[in-house]
Motif scaffolding. Structure first.
Motif, PDB file in Angstrom:
ATOM      1  N   MET A  27       0.847  -1.143  -0.024  1.00  0.00           N
ATOM      2  CA  MET A  27       0.022  -0.296   0.073  1.00  0.00           C
ATOM      3  C   MET A  27       1.011   1.139   0.242  1.00  0.00           C
ATOM      4  SD  MET A  27      -2.725   0.518   2.830  1.00  0.00           S
ATOM      5  CE  MET A  27      -4.037   1.710   2.874  1.00  0.00           C
ATOM      6  N   LYS A  28       2.071   1.241   0.430  1.00  0.00           N
ATOM      7  CA  LYS A  28       2.882   2.391   0.521  1.00  0.00           C
ATOM      8  C   LYS A  28       3.181   2.653  -0.547  1.00  0.00           C
ATOM      9  CE  LYS A  28       4.371   1.568   5.555  1.00  0.00           C
ATOM     10  NZ  LYS A  28       3.846   0.042   5.871  1.00  0.00           N
ATOM     11  N   PRO A  38      -4.976   5.182  -0.782  1.00  0.00           N
ATOM     12  CA  PRO A  38      -4.297   4.014  -1.209  1.00  0.00           C
ATOM     13  C   PRO A  38      -4.859   2.754  -0.840  1.00  0.00           C
ATOM     14  CG  PRO A  38      -3.728   5.023   0.862  1.00  0.00           C
ATOM     15  CD  PRO A  38      -4.851   5.715   0.556  1.00  0.00           C
ATOM     16  N   VAL A  39      -4.477   1.652  -1.605  1.00  0.00           N
ATOM     17  CA  VAL A  39      -4.830   0.219  -1.500  1.00  0.00           C
ATOM     18  C   VAL A  39      -3.581  -0.385  -1.961  1.00  0.00           C
ATOM     19  CG1 VAL A  39      -6.548  -1.540  -2.334  1.00  0.00           C
ATOM     20  CG2 VAL A  39      -7.036   1.024  -2.420  1.00  0.00           C
ATOM     21  N   GLY A  40      -3.632  -1.580  -0.852  1.00  0.00           N
ATOM     22  CA  GLY A  40      -2.543  -2.465  -0.885  1.00  0.00           C
ATOM     23  C   GLY A  40      -3.339  -4.041  -0.975  1.00  0.00           C
ATOM     24  N   ALA A  41      -2.551  -4.892  -1.883  1.00  0.00           N
ATOM     25  CA  ALA A  41      -3.104  -6.132  -2.047  1.00  0.00           C
ATOM     26  C   ALA A  41      -2.083  -7.116  -1.757  1.00  0.00           C
ATOM     27  CB  ALA A  41      -3.875  -6.535  -3.268  1.00  0.00           C
ATOM     28  N   ASN A  55      -2.679   0.234  -5.953  1.00  0.00           N
ATOM     29  CA  ASN A  55      -3.176   0.840  -7.116  1.00  0.00           C
ATOM     30  C   ASN A  55      -2.409   1.961  -7.519  1.00  0.00           C
ATOM     31  OD1 ASN A  55      -3.643   2.253  -4.536  1.00  0.00           O
ATOM     32  ND2 ASN A  55      -5.387   3.362  -5.040  1.00  0.00           N
ATOM     33  N   ILE A  56      -2.459   1.922  -8.991  1.00  0.00           N
ATOM     34  CA  ILE A  56      -1.665   2.859  -9.625  1.00  0.00           C
ATOM     35  C   ILE A  56      -2.486   3.538 -10.772  1.00  0.00           C
ATOM     36  CG2 ILE A  56       0.156   3.008 -11.655  1.00  0.00           C
ATOM     37  CD1 ILE A  56       0.961   0.141 -10.525  1.00  0.00           C
ATOM     38  N   VAL A  89      -5.827  -4.327   1.750  1.00  0.00           N
ATOM     39  CA  VAL A  89      -5.930  -3.336   2.975  1.00  0.00           C
ATOM     40  C   VAL A  89      -6.254  -1.882   2.483  1.00  0.00           C
ATOM     41  CG1 VAL A  89      -4.439  -2.077   4.755  1.00  0.00           C
ATOM     42  CG2 VAL A  89      -4.251  -4.710   4.346  1.00  0.00           C
ATOM     43  N   THR A  90      -7.030  -1.278   3.032  1.00  0.00           N
ATOM     44  CA  THR A  90      -7.506   0.196   2.640  1.00  0.00           C
ATOM     45  C   THR A  90      -7.448   1.153   3.866  1.00  0.00           C
ATOM     46  OG1 THR A  90      -9.751  -0.430   2.955  1.00  0.00           O
ATOM     47  CG2 THR A  90      -8.965  -0.547   0.722  1.00  0.00           C
ATOM     48  N   ASP A  91      -7.278   2.459   3.595  1.00  0.00           N
ATOM     49  CA  ASP A  91      -7.424   3.401   4.536  1.00  0.00           C
ATOM     50  C   ASP A  91      -8.785   3.974   4.635  1.00  0.00           C
ATOM     51  OD1 ASP A  91      -6.716   5.229   6.445  1.00  0.00           O
ATOM     52  OD2 ASP A  91      -5.503   6.708   5.144  1.00  0.00           O
TER      53      ASP A  91
END
Ligand code: THU
Length: 150
Positions: A27-28, A38-41, A55-56, A89-91
């Motif tokens: 996510m960073k 921001p999203v991380g997977a 995400n881009i 993971v999302t904020d």
């Protein structure tokens, strides 16, 4: 090509923790000049390896790619199938589920997939792809038509 896999119904707590940590790490790297969201997977595959994505975004908004698809593409490009589990993971106040396009994209490669979602406060939600994408459109519909176009 559809690669079916029967996902294990449960991951160990340690596997879940590791997957969420990897997703949070990814996510960073999110490139989010437009949404600032921001999203991380992270995807765990049958080999035990983990593939991550963020995400881009793009100035042509439709060219934006979600974190889940970046992670999935990374696993597919490595030839590492089947997917065993996905963590996102999302904020956000509530943990965010994969969007519709990502659900469809993932369904190309798996029959079902455990999905673990978390926010940065550590709130966790669990789901699975089949429930999130009922009555999915699959390659089976296209295959039925093979030969009809000749
Ligand atoms: N996004 C994801 O990365 N995954 C999803 O499943 C939902 C949406 C991203 C796309 C865009 O960069 C931002 O979140 C806002 O839509």
């Amino acid at each position: 090509m559809i690669i079916m896999s029967k996902p294990d119904s449960v991951l160990t707590e340690e596997q879940t923790r590791t997957l969420l940590k990897k997703a949070e790490g990814a996510m960073k790297h999110a490139y989010i000049p437009y949404s600032h969201y921001p999203v991380g997977a992270a995807i765990l595959t049958g080999s035990g390896r983990i593939y991550t994505g963020c995400n881009i975004e793009n100035s042509s908004y439709g060219a934006t790619i979600c974190a889940e698809r970046v992670a999935a593409c990374s696993a597919v490009a490595a030839g590492d199938l089947p997917f065993r589990a996905l963590a996102v993971v999302t904020d956000s106040e509530e943990p965010g589920p994969p969007c519709g396009i990502c659900r469809q994209f993932l369904s190309e490669f798996v029959d079902d997939l455990p999905i673990i979602m978390a926010n940065l406060k550590g709130k966790i939600k669990k789901g699975n792809l089949r429930a999130y994408l009922p009555a999915a459109f699959t390659g089976a519909f296209i295959k039925d038509r093979e030969g009809e176009m000749e």
